[in-house]
Design a protein around this motif. Structure first.
Motif, PDB file in Angstrom:
ATOM      1  N   ARG A  40      -9.528 -57.779 -30.842  1.00  0.00           N
ATOM      2  CA  ARG A  40     -10.906 -58.111 -30.481  1.00  0.00           C
ATOM      3  C   ARG A  40     -11.548 -56.895 -29.825  1.00  0.00           C
ATOM      4  O   ARG A  40     -10.881 -56.158 -29.088  1.00  0.00           O
ATOM      5  N   CYS A  41     -12.845 -56.720 -30.077  1.00  0.00           N
ATOM      6  CA  CYS A  41     -13.606 -55.684 -29.379  1.00  0.00           C
ATOM      7  C   CYS A  41     -13.756 -56.126 -27.921  1.00  0.00           C
ATOM      8  O   CYS A  41     -14.177 -57.252 -27.648  1.00  0.00           O
ATOM      9  N   VAL A  42     -13.393 -55.265 -26.997  1.00  0.00           N
ATOM     10  CA  VAL A  42     -13.442 -55.625 -25.574  1.00  0.00           C
ATOM     11  C   VAL A  42     -14.888 -55.820 -25.105  1.00  0.00           C
ATOM     12  O   VAL A  42     -15.176 -56.649 -24.250  1.00  0.00           O
ATOM     13  N   ALA A  43     -15.823 -55.087 -25.728  1.00  0.00           N
ATOM     14  CA  ALA A  43     -17.219 -55.172 -25.278  1.00  0.00           C
ATOM     15  C   ALA A  43     -17.872 -56.490 -25.674  1.00  0.00           C
ATOM     16  O   ALA A  43     -18.670 -57.045 -24.918  1.00  0.00           O
ATOM     17  N   CYS A  44     -17.546 -57.026 -26.883  1.00  0.00           N
ATOM     18  CA  CYS A  44     -18.294 -58.200 -27.355  1.00  0.00           C
ATOM     19  C   CYS A  44     -17.402 -59.329 -27.850  1.00  0.00           C
ATOM     20  O   CYS A  44     -17.892 -60.411 -28.148  1.00  0.00           O
ATOM     21  N   GLY A  45     -16.102 -59.091 -27.964  1.00  0.00           N
ATOM     22  CA  GLY A  45     -15.190 -60.154 -28.385  1.00  0.00           C
ATOM     23  C   GLY A  45     -15.087 -60.347 -29.881  1.00  0.00           C
ATOM     24  O   GLY A  45     -14.359 -61.218 -30.358  1.00  0.00           O
ATOM     25  N   TYR A  61     -13.388 -51.183 -36.595  1.00  0.00           N
ATOM     26  CA  TYR A  61     -14.828 -50.970 -36.423  1.00  0.00           C
ATOM     27  C   TYR A  61     -15.435 -52.300 -36.006  1.00  0.00           C
ATOM     28  O   TYR A  61     -15.196 -53.333 -36.642  1.00  0.00           O
ATOM     29  N   CYS A  62     -16.212 -52.285 -34.929  1.00  0.00           N
ATOM     30  CA  CYS A  62     -16.842 -53.533 -34.480  1.00  0.00           C
ATOM     31  C   CYS A  62     -18.192 -53.676 -35.182  1.00  0.00           C
ATOM     32  O   CYS A  62     -19.105 -52.881 -34.929  1.00  0.00           O
ATOM     33  N   PRO A  63     -18.326 -54.677 -36.068  1.00  0.00           N
ATOM     34  CA  PRO A  63     -19.593 -54.820 -36.800  1.00  0.00           C
ATOM     35  C   PRO A  63     -20.735 -55.235 -35.885  1.00  0.00           C
ATOM     36  O   PRO A  63     -21.901 -54.984 -36.187  1.00  0.00           O
ATOM     37  N   SER A  64     -20.405 -55.842 -34.764  1.00  0.00           N
ATOM     38  CA  SER A  64     -21.448 -56.272 -33.842  1.00  0.00           C
ATOM     39  C   SER A  64     -21.959 -55.086 -33.010  1.00  0.00           C
ATOM     40  O   SER A  64     -23.158 -54.853 -32.896  1.00  0.00           O
ATOM     41  N   CYS A  65     -21.028 -54.321 -32.429  1.00  0.00           N
ATOM     42  CA  CYS A  65     -21.416 -53.143 -31.628  1.00  0.00           C
ATOM     43  C   CYS A  65     -21.754 -51.941 -32.517  1.00  0.00           C
ATOM     44  O   CYS A  65     -22.349 -50.972 -32.047  1.00  0.00           O
ATOM     45  N   GLN A  66     -21.311 -52.009 -33.783  1.00  0.00           N
ATOM     46  CA  GLN A  66     -21.563 -50.942 -34.760  1.00  0.00           C
ATOM     47  C   GLN A  66     -20.967 -49.596 -34.326  1.00  0.00           C
ATOM     48  O   GLN A  66     -21.626 -48.555 -34.394  1.00  0.00           O
ATOM     49  N   PHE A  72     -16.836 -47.533 -34.039  1.00  0.00           N
ATOM     50  CA  PHE A  72     -15.379 -47.614 -34.147  1.00  0.00           C
ATOM     51  C   PHE A  72     -14.820 -47.917 -32.756  1.00  0.00           C
ATOM     52  O   PHE A  72     -15.340 -47.447 -31.746  1.00  0.00           O
ATOM     53  N   ARG A  73     -13.767 -48.711 -32.723  1.00  0.00           N
ATOM     54  CA  ARG A  73     -13.181 -49.106 -31.442  1.00  0.00           C
ATOM     55  C   ARG A  73     -11.737 -48.630 -31.339  1.00  0.00           C
ATOM     56  O   ARG A  73     -10.960 -48.778 -32.291  1.00  0.00           O
ATOM     57  N   TYR A  74     -11.406 -48.068 -30.187  1.00  0.00           N
ATOM     58  CA  TYR A  74     -10.059 -47.542 -29.956  1.00  0.00           C
ATOM     59  C   TYR A  74      -9.587 -47.941 -28.565  1.00  0.00           C
ATOM     60  O   TYR A  74     -10.387 -48.228 -27.679  1.00  0.00           O
TER      61      TYR A  74
HETATM   62 ZN   LIG Z   1     -18.064 -55.142 -30.162  1.00  0.00          ZN
END
Ligand SMILES: [Zn+2]
Ligand SMILES: [Zn+2]
Length: 566
Positions: free
Chosen positions: A202-207, A157-162, A164-166
C-alpha cells in the motif's frame, strides 16, 4: 577539531570518550588499526532504548576496550540525511527536509552524548559537501568500470498520488517471510523487496495499492561478484547470523540490485540523461563511511588518513549493524569495494536483532517507547548501559522490561556492587586509616585473588571483535560482583590486611575491566582508589601486575554513583 562538530568543543557533556588517536603511518608502520562504524541513523526521530541497545552501543564499547588496551581505534558515523524517511517526516511536521534532518540529528547527538556513545566523528551530509562528493566520485568510477548497468524494471507506482513509491512510502508484507515491512529490506529477514515487490503493498501516503509500471533503473548485477564475495565471507569472522544470511543469498543466486529511483529527494544520479532520478542511500551509504573517515582525518589534520585506513590490510574494519542492514553491509557494499579494487572489505560485521519494550516492538506512533533523552536524565547512564548489555539482542530478539531494569539497579549495582565497595572502604578507614596495605600477593582469600587475576582475560574474550558479546561481558561482570560480595560476606574477619588488600585489588580490577560498559562508574571508582584516569579511561590490567599501589591513600568513604529505584 577532533570532535564531531564545533558544538562538541564548547559543551563538555558532548565530549566523546577518550582522545581520538591514530598516529601517522610513518610513526607506526604496519601497526594494526581499528576503524569502527555504526549503521547511520535516519534523522527522522530521536533515539529510544531500542536504538541505544544496538550499533551505537557496540561500537562505543569496542572503541573503549581497544583504547584501554593501548590499541589504535577510531569510531566514525554519519547521519542519513538523504534517507527518504526524512521528507516523509518533514511532511508530517510541516518542516523542510533539511530542517527535519537538522532537528533530529541534533537530538540524536544529544542522546548519544547522554549515553556516552558519541562517535569520534559524526558527519552531517547536509552540512559537509565531502559526503556528496565522495558518493558522486565513487559512483562515476563504478559507472565507468562497468559495475553499474541500466535496466527497465517493474516498479511500484501509486496511481492516486501519481508517483513511483519506494521504501518509506510503501508498506506491506515481506514476500519471503510475510512479516510487515517497508518497500526495500525486510526488517525481520533482511531480504530485499525491490524489485519484485511486497505482498499486499500500500502507498503510505494514501493507502492505495500500487501498480507496477516499467521504470528505468540503475542496477548492480551482483552475480558477477559471487566468487569474490564468497572468498571474503569464508575468511571472515563475521557474526554467524550474518554469515548464514550471506551464504544463503549466494546459494540462491545473488540478485541485480536497483540503486536508483525516480524521486525528488536524495542525491541526483550524476549522469547527463538521468534527470529526476536519485541514488538510493542503500547504495551510497558505504561512501558515507569513507567520507566520515575523511572528515575525521581532516579534523585532526591528517587528510590522507582515510585512504590509509580503507586501503591498508593492517586496518581492521568493524561494522556494527542492525540485522536488517545485512544486505548493504555484508553483500552490496563489499561488492562495491571489491569493484573499486583499492579498498579493504570489512573484517567484522557484528549484527544485532530487535530490542522490544515489555514484549512488543517499540512504536513511536502508538507511543510505545522509552526515549533515551528522557530516560538517561532520570536513570544513571551506566546503569542503562549495563542493563542494555545484560539484555542485549545480540543473537535473538530481547526485551527491555522496567521491573528487570529496577532489579539491575537495586540488586546488582546498589545492593551488591556499591554496598560491597562501601563496606571495603569503611573497613579500610577503620583498620588502616584508608591506606592500601602492603602485603604479600598470596595473602587474603585465594578465591578473591583468583577472581582479580582471571577477570581481565575473561572480559577480554567478551570484548575482542572475533567473539564480541555485550551479554557475555555483562554476565561475567555481574557474576564477579556477586562472587566478590559473597566472599566479603563469608569472610570470618575483615581486619586482616591481606583480606582487605585482596578485595581492594578486585575492586580496582573491576573498575578497569568494567570501563567499556560503565565508563562513568569506572572513572568515579578509580579516582576514589587514588588511580590516575587518562583520556582513554583506566588502563587495562596487565597480567601479574597489581592495579593498586600499596601505601596509596584512598577516599575515606566510598561515594556511591547509583541510587535505588523505587
Ligand atoms: Zn498514494
Ligand atoms: Zn522477511
Amino acid at each position: 577539531m577532533p570532535w564531531c562538530c564545533a558544538h562538541c568543543l564548547r559543551t563538555p557533556a558532548y565530549r566523546p570518550a577518550g582522545s581520538p588517536r591514530l598516529p601517522r603511518k610513518g610513526r607506526q608502520q604496519m601497526t594494526q588499526r581499528f576503524l569502527i562504524t555504526c549503521a547511520p541513523p535516519n534523522p527522522n526521530g530521536d533515539l529510544h532504548l531500542g536504538h541505544l541497545s544496538g550499533p551505537f552501543f557496540g561500537a562505543d564499547v569496542l572503541r573503549r576496550y581497544l583504547r584501554a588496551r593501548g590499541r589504535q581505534a577510531v569510531y566514525v558515523a554519519y547521519t542519513d540525511d538523504h534517507s527518504i524517511y526524512v521528507p516523509r517526516r518533514a511532511n508530517e511536521l510541516g518542516l523542510t527536509a533539511r530542517e527535519t534532518a537538522a532537528r533530529y540529528t541534533r537530538r540524536i547527538e544529544q542522546t548519544l552524548a547522554l549515553a556516552d556513545m558519541l562517535p569520534d566523528h559524526y558527519s552531517h551530509p547536509h552540512r559537509d559537501s565531502r559526503h556528496d562528493r565522495f558518493v558522486r566520485n565513487h559512483f562515476l568510477e563504478l559507472w565507468k568500470n562497468g559495475t553499474i548497468a541500466e535496466q527497465e524494471l517493474p516498479t511500484p507506482y501509486c496511481p492516486s498520488c501519481q508517483v513511483f513509491r519506494y521504501e518509506a512510502y510503501l508498506r506491506g508484507r515481506c514476500r519471503f517471510c510475510g512479516v510487515p515491512s517497508d518497500g526495500t529490506y525486510c526488517e525481520d529477514c533482511g531480504l530485499p523487496q525491490d524489485p519484485g515487490g511486497l505482498h499486499d503493498a500500500r502507498c503510505v501516503a494514501c493507502g492505495t495499492a500500487p501498480e507496477y509500471r516499467p521504470s528505468r533503473r540503475l542496477v548492480v548485477p551482483l552475480s558477477a561478484f559471487a566468487d569474490r564475495l564468497t572468498a571474503v565471507f569464508v575468511a571472515s569472522p563475521w557474526r554467524q547470523r550474518v554469515l548464514d544470511y550471506v551464504t544463503g543469498l549466494v546459494e540462491q543466486g545473488l540478485p541485480d540490485v536497483p540503486i536508483s529511483r525516480e524521486a525528488d529527494y536524495g542525491l541526483p544520479v550524476p549522469l547527463a540523461d538521468w534527470s529526476g532520478h536519485v541514488l538510493d542511500t542503500w547504495f551510497s551509504g558505504i561512501f558515507g563511511y569513507l567520507a566520515a573517515t575523511a572528515g575525521y582525518g581532516a579534523a585532526i589534520g591528517e587528510p590522507g588518513l582515510w585512504r590509509e585506513l580503507w586501503q591498508e590490510p593492517e586496518t581492521v574494519i568493524v561494522h556494527f549493524i542492525g540485522f536488517d542492514c545485512s544486505f548493504s553491509h555484508a553483500v552490496l557494499w563489499p561488492a562495491l569495494l571489491l569493484a573499486l579494487g583499492e579498498y579493504q572489505t570489512p573484517t567484522h560485521v557484528i549484527s544485532n536483532e530487535f530490542y522490544n519494550l515489555e514484549g512488543e516492538k517499540f512504536s513511536t506512533s502508538r507511543g510505545h517507547a522509552i526515549w533515551g533523552s528522557e530516560f538517561l536524565r532520570e536513570a544513571a547512564p551506566d546503569a542503562v548501559r549495563l542493563h542494555l548489555a545484560r539484555t542485549n539482542p545480540e543473537y535473538e530478539k530481547s526485551d527491555f522490561r522496567s521491573a528487570e531494569f529496577d532489579r539491575t539497579v537495586n540488586d546488582v549495582l546498589v545492593g551488591t556492587l556499591e554496598s560491597w565497595a562501601a563496606a571495603v572502604f569503611d573497613e579500610l578507614a577503620a583498620q588502616a586509616d584508608s591506606v592500601i596495605p602492603a602485603v604479600e600477593s598470596t595473602q587474603g582469600s585465594p578465591t578473591v585473588r583468583a577472581l582479580a587475576e582471571d577477570l581481565p582475560d575473561r572480559l577480554a574474550r567478551e570484548f575482542e571483535p572475533d567473539t564480541f558479546s555485550l551479554r557475555g561481558a555483562a554476565g561475567t561482570l555481574v557474576e564477579a560482583v556477586g562472587a566478590a560480595a559473597g566472599e566479603w560476606g563469608a569472610a570470618p574477619s575483615h581486619a586482616e590486611p591481606g583480606e582487605l588488600a585482596a578485595h581492594l585489588e578486585l575492586l580496582a580490577t573491576l573498575a578497569a575491566v568494567a570501563a567499556p560498559l560503565m565508563p562513568g562508574w569506572s572513572a568515579h571508582t578509580a579516582r576514589q582508589l587514588g588511580l590516575r584516569v587518562g583520556l582513554d579511561g583506566l588502563a587495562w590490567p596487565r597480567p601479574g601486575l597489581p592495579v593498586l599501589v600499596p601505601g596509596q591513600r584512598v577516599a575515606p568513604r566510598f561515594q556511591r554513583l547509583f541510587q535505588a529505584r523505587q
